[in-house]
Design a protein around this motif. Structure first.
Motif, PDB file in Angstrom:
ATOM      1  N   SER A  18     126.051  10.362  86.142  1.00 17.79           N
ATOM      2  CA  SER A  18     125.303  11.486  85.567  1.00 17.79           C
ATOM      3  C   SER A  18     126.222  12.601  85.087  1.00 17.79           C
ATOM      4  N   VAL A  19     127.374  12.728  85.717  1.00 16.31           N
ATOM      5  CA  VAL A  19     128.326  13.779  85.355  1.00 16.31           C
ATOM      6  C   VAL A  19     129.313  13.311  84.296  1.00 16.31           C
ATOM      7  N   LEU A  20     129.698  12.040  84.351  1.00 13.09           N
ATOM      8  CA  LEU A  20     130.795  11.537  83.525  1.00 13.09           C
ATOM      9  C   LEU A  20     130.359  11.000  82.162  1.00 13.09           C
ATOM     10  N   LEU A  21     129.075  10.758  81.968  1.00  7.87           N
ATOM     11  CA  LEU A  21     128.620  10.116  80.728  1.00  7.87           C
ATOM     12  C   LEU A  21     128.255  11.090  79.617  1.00  7.87           C
ATOM     13  N   GLY A  22     128.678  12.318  79.735  1.00  6.88           N
ATOM     14  CA  GLY A  22     128.491  13.258  78.634  1.00  6.88           C
ATOM     15  C   GLY A  22     127.360  14.251  78.832  1.00  6.88           C
ATOM     16  N   GLY A  23     127.326  15.227  77.957  1.00  9.81           N
ATOM     17  CA  GLY A  23     126.387  16.329  78.085  1.00  9.81           C
ATOM     18  C   GLY A  23     124.933  15.945  77.969  1.00  9.81           C
ATOM     19  N   THR A  24     124.609  14.993  77.106  1.00  4.74           N
ATOM     20  CA  THR A  24     123.209  14.595  76.930  1.00  4.74           C
ATOM     21  C   THR A  24     122.669  13.939  78.192  1.00  4.74           C
ATOM     22  N   VAL A  25     123.419  13.006  78.744  1.00  8.12           N
ATOM     23  CA  VAL A  25     123.006  12.349  79.991  1.00  8.12           C
ATOM     24  C   VAL A  25     122.925  13.365  81.123  1.00  8.12           C
ATOM     25  N   LEU A  31     117.526  17.512  84.490  1.00 10.70           N
ATOM     26  CA  LEU A  31     116.176  17.998  84.208  1.00 10.70           C
ATOM     27  C   LEU A  31     115.160  17.163  84.978  1.00 10.70           C
ATOM     28  N   VAL A  32     115.276  15.842  84.869  1.00 12.73           N
ATOM     29  CA  VAL A  32     114.351  14.949  85.581  1.00 12.73           C
ATOM     30  C   VAL A  32     114.524  15.083  87.091  1.00 12.73           C
ATOM     31  N   LEU A  33     115.771  15.136  87.554  1.00 16.43           N
ATOM     32  CA  LEU A  33     116.038  15.226  88.989  1.00 16.43           C
ATOM     33  C   LEU A  33     115.468  16.507  89.585  1.00 16.43           C
ATOM     34  N   SER A  34     115.632  17.611  88.885  1.00 17.64           N
ATOM     35  CA  SER A  34     115.126  18.884  89.397  1.00 17.64           C
ATOM     36  C   SER A  34     113.604  18.893  89.459  1.00 17.64           C
ATOM     37  N   LEU A  35     112.939  18.309  88.455  1.00 17.00           N
ATOM     38  CA  LEU A  35     111.474  18.259  88.464  1.00 17.00           C
ATOM     39  C   LEU A  35     110.960  17.313  89.549  1.00 17.00           C
ATOM     40  N   LEU A  36     111.658  16.206  89.768  1.00 19.19           N
ATOM     41  CA  LEU A  36     111.283  15.301  90.867  1.00 19.19           C
ATOM     42  C   LEU A  36     111.459  15.992  92.222  1.00 19.19           C
ATOM     43  N   SER A  37     112.510  16.766  92.362  1.00 20.70           N
ATOM     44  CA  SER A  37     112.743  17.499  93.609  1.00 20.70           C
ATOM     45  C   SER A  37     111.673  18.566  93.819  1.00 20.70           C
ATOM     46  N   LEU A  55     100.710  22.225  88.088  1.00 20.77           N
ATOM     47  CA  LEU A  55     100.953  22.223  86.651  1.00 20.77           C
ATOM     48  C   LEU A  55     101.763  23.442  86.218  1.00 20.77           C
ATOM     49  N   LEU A  56     101.359  24.620  86.673  1.00 17.25           N
ATOM     50  CA  LEU A  56     102.063  25.840  86.290  1.00 17.25           C
ATOM     51  C   LEU A  56     103.461  25.883  86.898  1.00 17.25           C
ATOM     52  N   GLY A  57     103.597  25.335  88.102  1.00 14.15           N
ATOM     53  CA  GLY A  57     104.916  25.272  88.726  1.00 14.15           C
ATOM     54  C   GLY A  57     105.852  24.378  87.938  1.00 14.15           C
ATOM     55  N   TYR A  58     105.344  23.198  87.527  1.00 14.50           N
ATOM     56  CA  TYR A  58     106.160  22.287  86.727  1.00 14.50           C
ATOM     57  C   TYR A  58     106.510  22.898  85.372  1.00 14.50           C
ATOM     58  N   LEU A  59     105.537  23.562  84.747  1.00 16.63           N
ATOM     59  CA  LEU A  59     105.798  24.184  83.444  1.00 16.63           C
ATOM     60  C   LEU A  59     106.852  25.273  83.557  1.00 16.63           C
ATOM     61  N   PHE A  63     110.394  25.145  81.690  1.00 19.57           N
ATOM     62  CA  PHE A  63     110.827  26.193  80.777  1.00 19.57           C
ATOM     63  C   PHE A  63     112.128  26.840  81.256  1.00 19.57           C
ATOM     64  N   LEU A  64     112.289  26.960  82.579  1.00 16.94           N
ATOM     65  CA  LEU A  64     113.513  27.548  83.119  1.00 16.94           C
ATOM     66  C   LEU A  64     114.715  26.668  82.807  1.00 16.94           C
ATOM     67  N   PHE A  65     114.637  25.421  83.206  1.00 24.00           N
ATOM     68  CA  PHE A  65     115.754  24.505  82.980  1.00 24.00           C
ATOM     69  C   PHE A  65     115.906  24.181  81.496  1.00 24.00           C
ATOM     70  N   GLY A  66     114.775  23.913  80.830  1.00 25.54           N
ATOM     71  CA  GLY A  66     114.821  23.568  79.417  1.00 25.54           C
ATOM     72  C   GLY A  66     115.335  24.705  78.552  1.00 25.54           C
ATOM     73  N   GLY A  67     114.950  25.933  78.883  1.00 27.96           N
ATOM     74  CA  GLY A  67     115.449  27.080  78.132  1.00 27.96           C
ATOM     75  C   GLY A  67     116.947  27.251  78.306  1.00 27.96           C
TER      76      GLY A  67
END
Length: 269
Positions: A18-25, A31-37, A55-59, A63-67
């Motif tokens: 997850s760290v070594l395969l570049g910025g997109t990965v 993003l997925v890991l934080s939402l699963l957590s 729903l509002l918590g996930y949104l 928005f926090l991580f995505g922004g």
């Protein structure tokens, strides 16, 4: 024990990738890991008959991580972070329409998930862009991960062999001061080794980062233990066979990541 070892092996491979395969990965994975957590946290607190606003918590978390990702990785304007405002205050409005006995408990735990999970993961993610906000660099996230693992390994080995004095028995009976000292020793050693390969800062700065990771990583571990004890559960989840849940594996990151980011930011700028 076999199941635990197999899980640990694949977990290590995935985390390094997850760290070594570049910025997109790196961006998509965390993003997925934080939402699963965050989802795991909300499921956990439901055991105490708390009803967080999912729903509002996930949104708000998205928005926090995505922004942050939009600003640092995609070089977009940070105004996207403003989307978190309606999601946050929407929690209060939504609770008005519920008929719950303890409305502010639900509101409080909704925000606690964001504070305890999404914000630390966001700071860890930001380590990949701390040197240059437009260019991903895996050195700091990888070093953080290696030092955190070294801390856990050192604490386990030294604590098992030499541990006598309890560190915080009320929340974690197995932790000892000897194990803590071992964690500091091994983590600092890894930090000094890292300094020979990653030249962004000198060895003293890497060693200081290691000490912060051990100190605040241990506090994060204790806080997560306190949460589980307050809810009378053994593990935060079941996603990782033999290891529990995601929060069990990333408890050391929860408080350490924001502290380490602040430390490195002050050193670099």
């Amino acid at each position: 024990m076999k199941t635990r070892a197999i899980t640990a092996f694949f977990f290590t491979i995935v985390m390094l990738a997850s760290v070594l395969l570049g910025g997109t990965v790196f961006t998509l994975f965390y993003l997925v890991l934080s939402l699963l957590s965050l989802s795991e946290f909300y499921k956990l607190v439901k055991k105490a008959e708390v009803k967080p606003h999912l729903l509002l918590g996930y949104l708000a978390g998205l928005f926090l991580f995505g922004g942050l990702a939009a600003r640092q990785f995609f070089n977009l304007d940070s105004k996207y972070l403003l989307l978190i405002i309606p999601a946050i205050f929407g929690v209060f409005i939504a609770e008005l329409y519920r008929k719950e006995k303890n409305p502010f408990t639900n509101i409080g735990y909704t925000f606690l998930g964001l504070i305890l999970v999404m914000i630390p993961f966001s700071f860890y993610y930001a380590l990949g862009f701390i040197k240059d906000s437009e260019v991903y660099n895996f050195h700091f996230p990888l070093a953080f991960m290696l030092m955190l693992w070294a801390s856990d390994t050192g604490a386990y080995l030294f604590g098992r062999k030499l541990g006598k004095n309890k560190l915080f028995e009320r929340h974690s009976p197995k932790k000892t001061w000897e194990g803590f000292a071992g964690g500091v020793f091994v983590s600092v050693l890894v930090g000094l080794i890292v300094s020979f390969f990653f030249k962004e800062v000198n060895g003293f700065v890497w060693a200081g980062m290691a000490v912060l990771i051990v100190c605040f990583g241990t506090i994060g571990d204790l806080v997560e233990s306190m949460l589980k004890r307050s809810l009378d559960v053994k593990d935060s989840g079941t996603l990782l066979p033999g290891h529990g849940g995601l929060l069990d594996r990333f408890d050391g990151l929860l408080i350490a990541a924001p502290i380490v980011f602040a430390y490195l930011y002050l050193v670099l700028y």
